[in-house]
Design a protein around this motif. Structure first.
Motif, short mmCIF file in Angstrom:
data_model
loop_
_atom_site.label_atom_id
_atom_site.label_comp_id
_atom_site.label_asym_id
_atom_site.label_seq_id
_atom_site.Cartn_x
_atom_site.Cartn_y
_atom_site.Cartn_z
N PRO A 336 1.79 13.42 7.40
CA PRO A 336 0.86 14.48 7.80
C PRO A 336 0.61 15.51 6.70
N LEU A 337 1.31 15.39 5.57
CA LEU A 337 1.12 16.37 4.51
C LEU A 337 -0.08 16.02 3.62
N HIS A 338 -0.02 14.86 2.97
CA HIS A 338 -1.06 14.52 2.00
C HIS A 338 -1.62 13.12 2.17
N GLY A 339 -1.33 12.48 3.30
CA GLY A 339 -2.04 11.27 3.66
C GLY A 339 -1.46 9.96 3.18
N SER A 340 -0.26 9.95 2.58
CA SER A 340 0.35 8.68 2.20
C SER A 340 0.64 7.86 3.46
N ARG A 341 0.51 6.53 3.34
CA ARG A 341 0.77 5.64 4.47
C ARG A 341 1.63 4.48 4.02
N PHE A 342 2.46 3.99 4.94
CA PHE A 342 3.42 2.95 4.63
C PHE A 342 3.40 1.87 5.72
N ALA A 343 3.64 0.62 5.30
CA ALA A 343 3.73 -0.49 6.23
C ALA A 343 5.01 -0.37 7.06
N PRO A 344 5.10 -1.10 8.18
CA PRO A 344 6.32 -1.06 8.99
C PRO A 344 7.58 -1.43 8.20
N THR A 345 7.42 -2.24 7.16
CA THR A 345 8.55 -2.64 6.32
C THR A 345 8.73 -1.72 5.11
N GLY A 346 7.94 -0.64 5.03
CA GLY A 346 8.16 0.39 4.02
C GLY A 346 7.26 0.37 2.82
N GLU A 347 6.46 -0.71 2.60
CA GLU A 347 5.60 -0.77 1.42
C GLU A 347 4.49 0.28 1.50
N VAL A 348 4.06 0.79 0.34
CA VAL A 348 3.00 1.79 0.28
C VAL A 348 1.67 1.14 0.63
N LEU A 349 0.92 1.78 1.53
CA LEU A 349 -0.44 1.35 1.88
C LEU A 349 -1.49 2.28 1.28
N GLU A 350 -1.21 3.58 1.28
CA GLU A 350 -2.14 4.59 0.74
C GLU A 350 -1.33 5.60 -0.06
N GLY A 351 -1.91 6.08 -1.19
CA GLY A 351 -1.26 7.11 -1.99
C GLY A 351 -1.52 8.48 -1.40
N PRO A 352 -1.00 9.54 -2.03
CA PRO A 352 -0.51 9.59 -3.41
C PRO A 352 0.89 9.04 -3.66
N ALA A 353 1.64 8.66 -2.62
CA ALA A 353 2.96 8.05 -2.85
C ALA A 353 2.80 6.75 -3.63
N THR A 354 3.77 6.45 -4.48
CA THR A 354 3.78 5.20 -5.22
C THR A 354 5.05 4.38 -4.98
N ARG A 355 6.05 4.97 -4.30
CA ARG A 355 7.31 4.26 -4.05
C ARG A 355 7.45 3.94 -2.56
N ALA A 356 8.02 2.79 -2.28
CA ALA A 356 8.21 2.34 -0.90
C ALA A 356 9.29 3.16 -0.20
N LEU A 357 9.30 3.10 1.12
CA LEU A 357 10.34 3.75 1.90
C LEU A 357 11.64 2.97 1.77
N ALA A 358 12.76 3.67 1.90
CA ALA A 358 14.07 3.02 1.89
C ALA A 358 14.23 2.22 3.18
N LEU A 359 14.61 0.96 3.07
CA LEU A 359 14.79 0.08 4.22
C LEU A 359 16.24 0.21 4.69
N ARG A 360 16.41 0.69 5.93
CA ARG A 360 17.77 0.86 6.47
C ARG A 360 18.29 -0.42 7.12
N ASP A 361 17.40 -1.12 7.82
CA ASP A 361 17.83 -2.30 8.56
C ASP A 361 16.62 -3.20 8.73
N ASP A 362 16.84 -4.51 8.68
CA ASP A 362 15.77 -5.48 8.82
C ASP A 362 16.29 -6.61 9.67
N ASP A 363 15.89 -6.62 10.93
CA ASP A 363 16.36 -7.61 11.90
C ASP A 363 15.25 -8.62 12.13
#
Length: 365
Positions: A336-363
């Motif tokens: 909600p700050l600057h519009g970055s978006r991430f896939a359910p598995t953490g990959e970047v979909l929209e910037g300004p972020a360039t790094r994926a989210l940390a994956l805690r668990d993958d079942d």
């Protein structure tokens, strides 16, 4: 646009409004003369063909992560790099942000639906008041044409129920086009500047060789073309006079008021999402096709189940640390700050972020 790309576009069915019938009766507006409709994909294919004919190279499926500060300008993406005498960053929100563009832009999402319809109107319609609605037709299968309905824009990450925006478009279409049968739906992301003008110019620390273009405010077909003319004029040493307004000729007070409004909204949204995440525990299980954000351990986390795969990620944006929101229309985590978006598995979909989210668990079960 090159002359060859433009001629191909005209030859493939662009239509002028002064050749069309009276407006659709539900529109409540007037038909404007000298309007033309074209298929943007046909235009894109023409531009790519012209680029390749001139010796250019097109790389797809690559996300820009960095542009060098010293030496020959070099773009690095996930999996490769490329050097050039001149670089133009036109990545929505600039992923290489040395001018704090993220604080000068408001990210917006909007929605569109495609329908089969026996006789879609040969018109381009845009509402002038109330909730935004746009209507046009598009090529369908064979000789058929489809009806397109768009609208329902909102700031990224600040809608508690994005699916509701699609539902309202469906309800409006059912009222005005009862024979329409939905075939596709999608959404888009655009960026608006405080004065609604594109932001076009040189990127700091680029030694006059790195240009940026953003803030097209949902009018990419026109503002994108204007930005291209402005940037190419700078690069070729033949600037167009009106482009000075895009480069630096902005009123200071209106721009300052607009930036204050945008950043006040950022602060409020960040506090709200942080409070929600702190108060709501993360569900242990989420149904198929759904996701949630809540408290798990010390940091907010997100959990989703998509196509039978359950993933848990740290729900903190890798750009500036905003707490993410689950988007139930696009099945993504949105900042909600600057519009970055991430896939359910953490990959970047929209910037300004360039790094994926940390994956805690993958079942995968």
């Amino acid at each position: 646009m090159s002359s060859s790309a433009a001629s191909r576009t005209r030859a493939r069915g662009a239509r002028r409004s002064d050749d069309l019938p009276v407006p659709f009766p539900h529109a409540g507006g007037v038909l404007l003369a000298d309007q033309a409709q074209l298929d943007p994909m046909e235009l894109l294919h023409g531009l790519v063909a012209d680029l390749r004919a001139a010796g250019g190279r097109v790389v797809t499926g690559a996300r820009v992560q960095h542009v060098s500060v010293i030496g020959r300008p070099t773009v690095r993406w996930d999996g490769g790099r490329m050097s050039s005498d001149t670089i133009v960053l036109a990545t929505g929100a600039p992923t290489v942000d040395r001018a704090l563009h993220f604080a000068r832009l408001e990210p917006q999402r909007s929605y569109a639906l495609a329908f089969d319809h026996p006789d879609p109107p040969d018109l381009m319609l845009l509402s002038a008041h109330g909730s935004s609605r746009s209507v046009r037709d598009a090529p369908g299968d064979g000789a058929a044409r489809r009806l397109l309905v768009g609208g329902e824009g909102h700031t990224v990450g600040r809608a508690r129920h994005e699916q509701g925006h699609l539902d309202r478009l469906r309800e409006w279409t059912a009222e005005h086009f009862p024979q329409a049968v939905e075939t596709h739906h999608w959404s888009a992301q655009d960026y608006t500047s405080p004065d609604a003008l594109p932001r076009v110019g040189l990127l700091p620390l680029g030694r006059g060789r790195v240009h940026v273009a953003t803030g097209f405010a949902k009018w990419g077909m026109t503002n994108g073309a204007a930005a291209a003319l402005a940037v190419s004029g700078q690069i070729l040493g033949d600037p167009v006079p009106w482009a000075q307004r895009l480069h630096r000729g902005r009123g200071r007070l209106p721009a300052a008021v607009g930036m204050a409004r945008i950043n006040a909204g950022v602060a409020a949204a960040g506090s709200l999402e942080l409070g929600r995440a702190a108060l709501k525990p993360l569900p242990k299980h989420v149904p198929e096709g759904e996701g949630a954000v809540g408290r798990e351990g010390l940091l907010p986390a997100g959990r989703s189940t998509i196509d039978g795969r359950t993933c848990t990620v740290t729900a903190i944006c890798t750009h500036l640390g905003g707490v993410l929101e689950w988007n139930d229309a696009d099945q993504s985590y949105d900042c909600p700050l600057h519009g970055s978006r991430f896939a359910p598995t953490g990959e970047v979909l929209e910037g300004p972020a360039t790094r994926a989210l940390a994956l805690r668990d993958d079942d995968h079960s």
